[in-house]
Design an enzyme around this catalytic site. Sequence first.
Site, short mmCIF file in Angstrom:
data_model
loop_
_atom_site.label_atom_id
_atom_site.label_comp_id
_atom_site.label_asym_id
_atom_site.label_seq_id
_atom_site.Cartn_x
_atom_site.Cartn_y
_atom_site.Cartn_z
N GLU A 212 0.84 -1.21 0.00
CA GLU A 212 0.00 0.00 0.00
C GLU A 212 0.87 1.26 0.00
OE1 GLU A 212 -0.26 -2.61 2.01
OE2 GLU A 212 -2.30 -2.89 2.76
N GLY A 267 6.41 -1.78 14.70
CA GLY A 267 5.62 -0.77 13.98
C GLY A 267 4.67 -0.02 14.90
N ARG A 268 3.90 -0.76 15.69
CA ARG A 268 2.88 -0.09 16.52
C ARG A 268 3.47 0.61 17.73
NH1 ARG A 268 2.70 -5.33 16.21
NH2 ARG A 268 2.70 -6.71 18.03
N GLU A 353 -3.37 -6.13 17.79
CA GLU A 353 -2.22 -6.70 17.07
C GLU A 353 -1.23 -7.32 18.06
OE1 GLU A 353 -1.34 -4.43 13.35
OE2 GLU A 353 0.71 -4.59 14.08
C1 G6Q Z 1 2.79 -2.93 13.40
C2 G6Q Z 1 2.69 -3.79 12.25
C3 G6Q Z 1 2.10 -3.13 11.02
C4 G6Q Z 1 3.09 -2.28 10.25
C5 G6Q Z 1 2.52 -1.94 8.89
C6 G6Q Z 1 3.43 -1.07 8.08
O1 G6Q Z 1 3.22 -3.28 14.48
O2 G6Q Z 1 3.89 -4.40 12.00
O3 G6Q Z 1 0.97 -2.36 11.31
O4 G6Q Z 1 3.40 -1.12 10.96
O5 G6Q Z 1 2.22 -3.11 8.22
O6 G6Q Z 1 4.66 -1.70 7.89
P1 G6Q Z 1 5.87 -0.90 7.29
O7 G6Q Z 1 6.20 0.22 8.24
O8 G6Q Z 1 6.99 -1.87 7.13
O9 G6Q Z 1 5.41 -0.33 5.97
#
Ligand code: G6Q
Length: 550
Positions: A212, A267-268, A353
């Site tokens: 995306e 990420g989160r 998550e």
């Molecule tokens: C968070 C997840 C997920 C991730 C997104 C974006 O803990 O891993 O939400 O942040 O899929 O991933 P990228 O930052 O690698 O684009």
Amino acid sequence: MTSIKNSDAWIALVDHHKSIKSAEMRDLFNEDENRFNDNHIQYDDLLIDFSKNRITKDTIPLLIKLSHEANLNLWRDKLFSGEKINFSENRSALHTALRNRSNTPVLSEGKNVMPEINESIDKMGNFSESVRSGEWKGFTGKRIETIVNIGIGGSDLGPAMVCKALKPYGTKNIIPLFVSNVDGADLAQTLQQCDPETTLFIIASKTFTTQETMTNAFSAREWLISKLKDSAAISRHFVAISTNITAVEDFGIAKNNMFKFWDWVGGRYSLWSSIGLPIAIFIGIDNFKDLLAGAHEIDNHFKTAPPEKNIPVVLALIGIWNINFFNFTTHAILPYDQGLSLLPSYLQQLDMESNGKFIDREGNRICLNTGPILWGESGTNGQHAFYQLLHQGKEIVPTDFLMPIHSQYKIGENGDGHHKILISNFIAQTKSLMLGKTETEARDEMLGKGIPKKDIDLLASHKSFIGNRPSTSILFNKLDPKTLGRIIAIYEHKIFVQGIIWNINSFDQWGVEYGKQIASLVLPELRKKTTTTAFDSSTNNLINYTKKNL
Ligand code: G6Q
């Protein structure tokens, strides 16, 4: 580890639950005038009132024993010391180091990570100041007036939520926008608001491979070049935040315009890292540092406060009590602050998550409910929508109410007319969810209004409320950067504690990775000219029907 269900503390809690499950909170309040005093925590201007939960004097001590049986203190130390507790991805979870404002050394694989973190904060500070001051110019020499963060999940939700929450601290000269969805509508509608000469795109992706984000990033790049007629413009209008230097350079963004972070930042949990760049640009680096400082304070509180006075621990234990003993499997986040309207979605990711998992650390199936289905909406909007179910639905939904004592805006009578109405609604809701209204009370109320008996007979049951619905209230002085940092860190640690009790790895996300993986299987079939037979009949037909009508 044997299942927590077999522990003495769990067995004692099962008995305790049997003995108090029918207790009415309205009676518990009547019987004990100290109930609020004994069941709240004050930390500076933060007040956490958990007295409106279905607990007695024995509940929290028993739950604390449970946390001891789960070795919470040991795991907490592992978290802060950089041990690789995210074992399924072979990583530590060191987001607390990102906000370690006391700058004490934190080791990851034997190396102190603080110098690199400080360097990264300085780089963010310098860059955000140059954008805010207008020193950083677009390709045609104009200052930046719009920043567009392109990212998804953890690379979007935190910065978007914080920028909205801290808008009163934001510069009036720059508009922060966020694009996450690959649905072209998201980018197209955002670009309609942008002037290419004054727009800075921030491509935020830990991996720099997320479908995306990369699709949106390439389309934004194409748009910019088509408008400014020169690919050299990229260097003034695109920066990247990532751990993947090669992919960033391949995209055409120079190393200098890249803000890095590390694979030990989930990420989160990444808004504290350079993923927070849009925040720093919008509210300034000093306010960003206050956000970090608020979270750091809670890290210290979590490490040192005794369990019965430890906000994340108590919130986590009450959650366990509601989910595993009362079987209340959803949880609503109800901020009475319009600035926090994105908090429910942010916490949805953080909680679901992290703990939406049925496999424990040893690979066994967990025979307990784990992370709740989290949802919510800001008050008072939610009151005119789903609160009906909160009051009279068959499902009981534990709730967290969040309420600032002061609004950021002076509006209405004496400057706080709106805010007093907001506060009164919040208090009225927590009171009514707890107290309910018996049929007799409903009858008396209608009698008092002179309603005819036949109407009272018809309406009394409909106008009665069972009550006894648990809620926790979180009050604070004002939604400023430090307070917001505290609130987010409280929830992070709450979720961590619950993960430890359920024996879950709260830091991986194989469900998200699975989504990324399967998306790449369908797209080639959709692009092919021929009919697909690759999958099950439903999936094949969905693809073929779409292709036929595309
Ligand atoms: C968070 C997840 C997920 C991730 C997104 C974006 O803990 O891993 O939400 O942040 O899929 O991933 P990228 O930052 O690698 O684009």
